[in-house]
Enzyme design. Structure first.
Site, PDB file in Angstrom:
ATOM      1  N   ASP A 155      -6.373-113.698  -7.646  1.00 56.94           N
ATOM      2  CA  ASP A 155      -5.731-114.345  -8.795  1.00 56.94           C
ATOM      3  C   ASP A 155      -5.903-115.851  -8.873  1.00 56.94           C
ATOM      4  OD1 ASP A 155      -4.796-111.763  -8.389  1.00 56.94           O
ATOM      5  OD2 ASP A 155      -2.889-112.185  -9.336  1.00 56.94           O
ATOM      6  N   ARG A 189       2.156-120.488  -4.219  1.00 59.37           N
ATOM      7  CA  ARG A 189       1.874-119.902  -5.530  1.00 59.37           C
ATOM      8  C   ARG A 189       1.044-120.829  -6.431  1.00 59.37           C
ATOM      9  NH1 ARG A 189       2.347-114.672  -6.230  1.00 59.37           N
ATOM     10  NH2 ARG A 189       2.415-115.216  -8.414  1.00 59.37           N
ATOM     11  N   GLU A 387       1.512-109.961   3.355  1.00 61.76           N
ATOM     12  CA  GLU A 387       0.538-109.808   2.269  1.00 61.76           C
ATOM     13  C   GLU A 387      -0.803-110.427   2.652  1.00 61.76           C
ATOM     14  OE1 GLU A 387       1.950-111.351  -1.428  1.00 61.76           O
ATOM     15  OE2 GLU A 387       0.068-111.031  -2.479  1.00 61.76           O
TER      16      GLU A 387
HETATM   17  C1  GLC Z   1      -1.355-110.508  -6.164  1.00 56.40           C
HETATM   18  C2  GLC Z   1      -2.795-110.387  -5.685  1.00 56.40           C
HETATM   19  C3  GLC Z   1      -3.416-109.114  -6.258  1.00 56.40           C
HETATM   20  C4  GLC Z   1      -2.558-107.920  -5.895  1.00 56.40           C
HETATM   21  C5  GLC Z   1      -1.099-108.124  -6.308  1.00 56.40           C
HETATM   22  C6  GLC Z   1      -0.182-107.045  -5.765  1.00 56.40           C
HETATM   23  O1  GLC Z   1      -1.287-110.682  -7.542  1.00 56.40           O
HETATM   24  O2  GLC Z   1      -3.538-111.499  -6.020  1.00 56.40           O
HETATM   25  O3  GLC Z   1      -4.712-108.929  -5.756  1.00 56.40           O
HETATM   26  O4  GLC Z   1      -3.060-106.756  -6.453  1.00 56.40           O
HETATM   27  O5  GLC Z   1      -0.638-109.355  -5.809  1.00 56.40           O
HETATM   28  O6  GLC Z   1      -0.302-106.950  -4.374  1.00 56.40           O
END
Ligand code: GLC
Length: 422
Positions: A155, A189, A387
């Site tokens: 993202d 973020r 994550e």
């Molecule tokens: C964030 C990540 C994306 C992922 C999502 C849920 O937006 O960048 O790749 O799918 O989180 O984990």
């Protein structure tokens, strides 16, 4: 509790009945490529549940074949931008109006055993329609395009700055309140200026009634992502294998073979010779991003690259390996904007390491593949199921008790697990 037990508890805890959320709070819905990895994790201890994850993500498929990045099964006011802001109601379930890297066919191929023919048969046409959507509505000048950084799954990578900087924020952008910064430290973020642009693209999607071909050609953002291009090329190869296994007719096989040839030919368009690696590229201006990312390293997974391209890619991977404790960061430590704890500007992502290592191993680079694997193992052992992770310090970042990290442990890393799929 052992790490195996913890990983199972995380997947069970994030299970919302046939589909899994990535983590509580920050991500309260079903995400597309997360589910592909999560299915592999479930497969290690509950195969019917693994197939349920595959089925539920496909439930959101739009009539044009797109499988959205997020399915908003019920509105959760704690998440923004949710179903109302997207206003993308062309599918059977309220969703976003963009897709995500199509890992699913590859996960399904890894998952499918001898007795899964019926399950495969039930989903094959949906997978085919989704790939077809990428090869039509999301193709620009022979390359798979992306209209929104969120479609790439990476993202907030600095890769997208070229495209974002070139676009204007909509003058009539409706006011909004971010929710992501309420759940996690803002330093992890994206910035406000970026957020305005993300929402401007959503508004542009609404303006064309979410006609995806129009959004591709007329939208404000048009880049090519090595992640989507390489994941799709690999997925096309896996879909071809599934078509053979199911005895699908020659027309279908020819179609997929055409896609594979197209993907192979397109890969050179993503080759940044100055960098010595595959990189994101703005399809309007032709400009390349100049950082080596974990998506650059997926060329092995996609099976592309002349010997010299592969050699230079390996040089970059080795260079970065000397700069960080843990491989492979999401952004180049020698490039501007490297921030080891900020979203896709540095952290290591478990699912990326998995795909990179798979490709490296297949292409004879076992030593580097081992490093991708053992670095992630050390990270989870030391910090838990985050994550993503800081490649310099090893600290966990953003969301905890994370589904794809638990899944990667079970499917790939756990030393004690005998039924691993990968
Ligand atoms: C964030 C990540 C994306 C992922 C999502 C849920 O937006 O960048 O790749 O799918 O989180 O984990």
């Amino acid at each position: 509790m052992t790490l195996d037990d913890q990983a199972i508890a995380i997947l069970r805890g994030n299970d919302r009945g046939g589909f899994t959320i990535p983590t509580r709070g920050l991500y309260p819905y079903q995400w597309n490529w997360d589910s592909a990895f999560v299915a592999l994790g479930f497969a290690a201890f509950d195969r019917p549940r693994a197939w349920a994850e595959v089925t539920t993500v496909l439930e959101g498929q739009w009539p044009d074949g797109m499988v959205p990045s997020i399915l908003f099964r019920r509105d959760d006011p704690d998440y923004f931008p949710g179903p109302r802001r997207w206003g993308a109601n062309l599918g059977p379930i309220p969703s976003t109006g963009v897709s995500q890297p199509p890992v699913l066919s590859t996960a399904v191929r890894l998952l499918a055993g001898e007795d899964d023919a019926d399950r495969l048969d039930n989903i094959f046409d949906k997978l085919l329609a989704w790939h077809n959507w990428y090869h039509t509505a999301r193709t620009f000048d022979g390359v798979i395009a992306t209209v929104h950084p969120w479609e790439t799954g990476r993202d907030n990578c600095p890769d997208w700055n070229i495209g974002l900087d070139a676009m204007e924020v909509a003058p009539d952008l409706a006011p909004y309140e971010r929710m992501d910064n309420k759940h996690v430290d803002a330093s992890f973020r994206p910035s406000q200026a970026q957020y305005d642009r993300y929402l401007t693209i959503i508004q542009a999607g609404q303006q064309v009634g979410w006609d995806q071909a129009r959004l591709t050609t007329e939208g404000p953002f048009l880049m090519a992502d090595p992640n989507i291009n390489f994941v799709l090329l690999r997925a096309d190869r896996d879909l071809f294998t599934l078509a053979e296994r199911l005895g699908r007719d020659q027309t279908v096989r020819n179609k997929i073979q055409g896609w594979i040839a197209k993907g192979e030919a397109a890969s050179d368009r993503l080759w940044n010779d100055q960098l010595g690696g595959y990189a994101a590229r703005d399809l309007h201006s032709g400009r390349f991003s100049d950082g080596f990312t974990n998506a650059s390293a997926l060329c092995f997974y996609a099976g592309v690259g002349a010997p010299e391209q592969r050699a230079r890619t390996l040089q970059n991977i080795r260079r970065i390996g000397e700069r960080v404790q843990y491989m492979l960061p999401s952004w180049d430590p020698d490039a501007q904007d490297f921030e080891p704890q900020r979203y896709w500007c540095g952290p290591i992502w478990p699912q990326m390491n998995f795909m990179i290592a798979m490709g490296l191993r297949e292409q004879g680079e076992a030593q580097l593949a081992d490093r991708m694997q053992s670095d992630l193992t050390r990270l989870i052992e030391a910090s838990g199921f985050w994550e993503c992770f800081n490649p310099v310090t090893g600290a966990g970042c953003v969301g905890s008790d994370f589904s794809w990290t638990a899944a990667m442990w079970l499917a790939w890393l756990s030393p004690s697990w005998l039924t691993r799929v990968a």
